[in-house]
Write a protein that holds these residues in place. Sequence first.
Motif, PDB file in Angstrom:
ATOM      1  N   LEU A 207      -9.639 -20.509  -9.719  1.00  0.00           N
ATOM      2  CA  LEU A 207      -9.827 -19.486 -10.749  1.00  0.00           C
ATOM      3  C   LEU A 207     -10.628 -18.308 -10.192  1.00  0.00           C
ATOM      4  N   GLY A 208     -11.658 -18.626  -9.407  1.00  0.00           N
ATOM      5  CA  GLY A 208     -12.435 -17.566  -8.775  1.00  0.00           C
ATOM      6  C   GLY A 208     -11.618 -16.791  -7.769  1.00  0.00           C
ATOM      7  N   LEU A 209     -10.774 -17.495  -6.997  1.00  0.00           N
ATOM      8  CA  LEU A 209      -9.922 -16.820  -6.016  1.00  0.00           C
ATOM      9  C   LEU A 209      -8.929 -15.891  -6.699  1.00  0.00           C
ATOM     10  N   LEU A 210      -8.320 -16.368  -7.781  1.00  0.00           N
ATOM     11  CA  LEU A 210      -7.366 -15.538  -8.514  1.00  0.00           C
ATOM     12  C   LEU A 210      -8.041 -14.254  -9.003  1.00  0.00           C
ATOM     13  N   ALA A 211      -9.242 -14.407  -9.545  1.00  0.00           N
ATOM     14  CA  ALA A 211      -9.963 -13.245 -10.057  1.00  0.00           C
ATOM     15  C   ALA A 211     -10.390 -12.310  -8.933  1.00  0.00           C
ATOM     16  N   LEU A 212     -10.869 -12.869  -7.830  1.00  0.00           N
ATOM     17  CA  LEU A 212     -11.352 -12.055  -6.713  1.00  0.00           C
ATOM     18  C   LEU A 212     -10.222 -11.253  -6.078  1.00  0.00           C
ATOM     19  N   VAL A 213      -9.112 -11.905  -5.761  1.00  0.00           N
ATOM     20  CA  VAL A 213      -7.988 -11.215  -5.128  1.00  0.00           C
ATOM     21  C   VAL A 213      -7.437 -10.133  -6.055  1.00  0.00           C
ATOM     22  N   THR A 214      -7.316 -10.452  -7.338  1.00  0.00           N
ATOM     23  CA  THR A 214      -6.819  -9.460  -8.289  1.00  0.00           C
ATOM     24  C   THR A 214      -7.738  -8.235  -8.333  1.00  0.00           C
ATOM     25  N   THR A 215      -9.033  -8.468  -8.359  1.00  0.00           N
ATOM     26  CA  THR A 215     -10.001  -7.365  -8.384  1.00  0.00           C
ATOM     27  C   THR A 215      -9.904  -6.519  -7.126  1.00  0.00           C
ATOM     28  N   LEU A 216      -9.799  -7.164  -5.971  1.00  0.00           N
ATOM     29  CA  LEU A 216      -9.714  -6.424  -4.712  1.00  0.00           C
ATOM     30  C   LEU A 216      -8.455  -5.572  -4.645  1.00  0.00           C
ATOM     31  N   VAL A 217      -7.329  -6.125  -5.097  1.00  0.00           N
ATOM     32  CA  VAL A 217      -6.075  -5.368  -5.076  1.00  0.00           C
ATOM     33  C   VAL A 217      -6.173  -4.150  -5.991  1.00  0.00           C
ATOM     34  N   HIS A 218      -6.780  -4.321  -7.150  1.00  0.00           N
ATOM     35  CA  HIS A 218      -6.934  -3.192  -8.068  1.00  0.00           C
ATOM     36  C   HIS A 218      -7.804  -2.092  -7.480  1.00  0.00           C
ATOM     37  N   ARG A 219      -8.748  -2.472  -6.636  1.00  0.00           N
ATOM     38  CA  ARG A 219      -9.663  -1.480  -6.067  1.00  0.00           C
ATOM     39  C   ARG A 219      -9.086  -0.785  -4.841  1.00  0.00           C
ATOM     40  N   MET A 220      -7.998  -1.306  -4.307  1.00  0.00           N
ATOM     41  CA  MET A 220      -7.415  -0.704  -3.111  1.00  0.00           C
ATOM     42  C   MET A 220      -6.669   0.575  -3.455  1.00  0.00           C
ATOM     43  N   ALA A 221      -6.875   1.590  -2.649  1.00  0.00           N
ATOM     44  CA  ALA A 221      -6.191   2.865  -2.851  1.00  0.00           C
ATOM     45  C   ALA A 221      -5.407   3.224  -1.598  1.00  0.00           C
ATOM     46  N   GLY A 222      -4.400   4.064  -1.776  1.00  0.00           N
ATOM     47  CA  GLY A 222      -3.617   4.493  -0.628  1.00  0.00           C
ATOM     48  C   GLY A 222      -2.556   3.478  -0.231  1.00  0.00           C
ATOM     49  N   ALA A 223      -1.922   3.746   0.884  1.00  0.00           N
ATOM     50  CA  ALA A 223      -0.843   2.877   1.375  1.00  0.00           C
ATOM     51  C   ALA A 223      -1.404   1.533   1.814  1.00  0.00           C
ATOM     52  N   PRO A 224      -0.680   0.444   1.556  1.00  0.00           N
ATOM     53  CA  PRO A 224      -1.145  -0.879   1.966  1.00  0.00           C
ATOM     54  C   PRO A 224      -1.299  -0.976   3.481  1.00  0.00           C
ATOM     55  N   GLY A 225      -2.331  -1.711   3.913  1.00  0.00           N
ATOM     56  CA  GLY A 225      -2.522  -1.949   5.331  1.00  0.00           C
ATOM     57  C   GLY A 225      -1.643  -3.086   5.822  1.00  0.00           C
ATOM     58  N   LEU A 226      -1.797  -3.428   7.083  1.00  0.00           N
ATOM     59  CA  LEU A 226      -0.945  -4.442   7.702  1.00  0.00           C
ATOM     60  C   LEU A 226      -1.089  -5.792   7.015  1.00  0.00           C
ATOM     61  N   LEU A 227      -2.330  -6.207   6.743  1.00  0.00           N
ATOM     62  CA  LEU A 227      -2.558  -7.511   6.125  1.00  0.00           C
ATOM     63  C   LEU A 227      -1.998  -7.568   4.717  1.00  0.00           C
ATOM     64  N   ARG A 228      -2.273  -6.530   3.931  1.00  0.00           N
ATOM     65  CA  ARG A 228      -1.774  -6.532   2.548  1.00  0.00           C
ATOM     66  C   ARG A 228      -0.256  -6.490   2.511  1.00  0.00           C
ATOM     67  N   ARG A 229       0.372  -5.712   3.387  1.00  0.00           N
ATOM     68  CA  ARG A 229       1.846  -5.695   3.434  1.00  0.00           C
ATOM     69  C   ARG A 229       2.374  -7.067   3.799  1.00  0.00           C
ATOM     70  N   GLY A 230       1.726  -7.707   4.765  1.00  0.00           N
ATOM     71  CA  GLY A 230       2.180  -9.032   5.169  1.00  0.00           C
ATOM     72  C   GLY A 230       2.077 -10.041   4.041  1.00  0.00           C
ATOM     73  N   LEU A 231       0.941 -10.046   3.336  1.00  0.00           N
ATOM     74  CA  LEU A 231       0.763 -10.982   2.222  1.00  0.00           C
ATOM     75  C   LEU A 231       1.743 -10.681   1.091  1.00  0.00           C
ATOM     76  N   THR A 232       1.967  -9.402   0.812  1.00  0.00           N
ATOM     77  CA  THR A 232       2.916  -9.024  -0.238  1.00  0.00           C
ATOM     78  C   THR A 232       4.317  -9.508   0.097  1.00  0.00           C
ATOM     79  N   ASN A 233       4.732  -9.341   1.334  1.00  0.00           N
ATOM     80  CA  ASN A 233       6.076  -9.761   1.735  1.00  0.00           C
ATOM     81  C   ASN A 233       6.207 -11.278   1.731  1.00  0.00           C
ATOM     82  N   VAL A 234       5.148 -11.968   2.103  1.00  0.00           N
ATOM     83  CA  VAL A 234       5.164 -13.429   1.995  1.00  0.00           C
ATOM     84  C   VAL A 234       5.281 -13.832   0.533  1.00  0.00           C
ATOM     85  N   GLY A 235       4.563 -13.133  -0.348  1.00  0.00           N
ATOM     86  CA  GLY A 235       4.655 -13.432  -1.766  1.00  0.00           C
ATOM     87  C   GLY A 235       6.042 -13.194  -2.330  1.00  0.00           C
TER      88      GLY A 235
END
Length: 389
Positions: free
Chosen positions: A269-297
């Motif tokens: 539950l904490g992980l779900l909340a933390l990751v969601t919060t971090l994604v909401h705070r990210m601005a601009g084009a996704p970086g390499l890690l975020r693109r990789g995780l998104t594509n895996v998802g």
Amino acid sequence: MTTRRIDVLDVLRGVAIVGTLGTNIWIFTSPAGPEGLLDALGQTGTVETFLRFLANGKFLALLTLLFGVGLELQYRSAARRGAPWPGWYLWRAGLLFLEGLIHYVLIFEFDVLMGYALTSIIVAYLIGRSDRAVRAWMITVGSVFTVLVGLVTLALAYGRAGMAPPAAAPSTLFSEGSYLDQVAARIELIGVYRIEAVFIVPMGIVLFLLGSRLMRAGVFEESGRGAVLRRKLMVIGFGVGAPLNLLTSFAGETWFLVDRYLLPPLVALGLLALVTTLVHRMAGAPGLLRRGLTNVGRTALSCYVFQNLAAAALCYGWGLGLAARFDGLRPWWVIAAWAGVCALFMTLSTLWLRRFERGPLELVWQWAYMAPQSHLQTNDKVMDNSIKR
């Protein structure tokens, strides 16, 4: 808002898939393989135990919560279209069970898809009921599940205190056996390896329903109520669940069930909340890690199956046999194996999605889901034309 929510869900699924390998990699890299499960996940040193604590059960619980979110989305979609519920969703569950059965027989003893399929059939009949009814189901099933885990844990403690089982000869099935030998063992021991469903299904009922209700409560929203809810979940997950889970991780094999099934959902539950919060705070084009995780998802099913196949080929005797060869280099080579497999399926999923909208298994699965519906629709049109004539 909808696109942002979908982005969050893709990243969360990617994190969950990467994290499940973080647990399973310890099984693959054990020379005894799945047959040495308790040794593979037991306490074998401070560093290794802590590393296992970081992943064990938490990402399984996160993935389970996300399956509940997906079920909620399917329910909403059916409601918008005026389609009967659960209707064709039961066919989806059947396909998921078949996929899990194939995955179990051909690749991995501890497949979770079969358990998820059974759980989704039950929850499909509950998800549209009142909040009061859903809450009653969650409390009842959760209580029974907690008592079950507690009783089995007491039985393990009493059994280990009362007798010392004779040491068994190390198994060579996974370090020296052929691929077909392992398939035959999975078929022969299906009752043993599938016993985890006793824990997966009741835990899944609670977490599926919880995932559905969290979505309705706005946990993925970029809003005030979403932020408040996420802060509460992080307090539960990291302030309560994580410290207790750390204690059980070092408490020995007797606490295995509590360590894997009871406390990790709180951390999830904490992980779900933390990751969601971090994604909401990210601005601009996704970086390499975020693109990789998104594509895996976006290709979660394909990556889940691929990671287990790749780890088996890397570690087992019919492949490169690195589990037995590098056993003396634990835990460091295990981390390298996990990182290498993750980097591989992140890269492959990114390359695949440049040409296709879905992952390879997702495309097959979508075809299998739509084929009978298209066939029925064609037959209905033929019958309508015949009647009109």
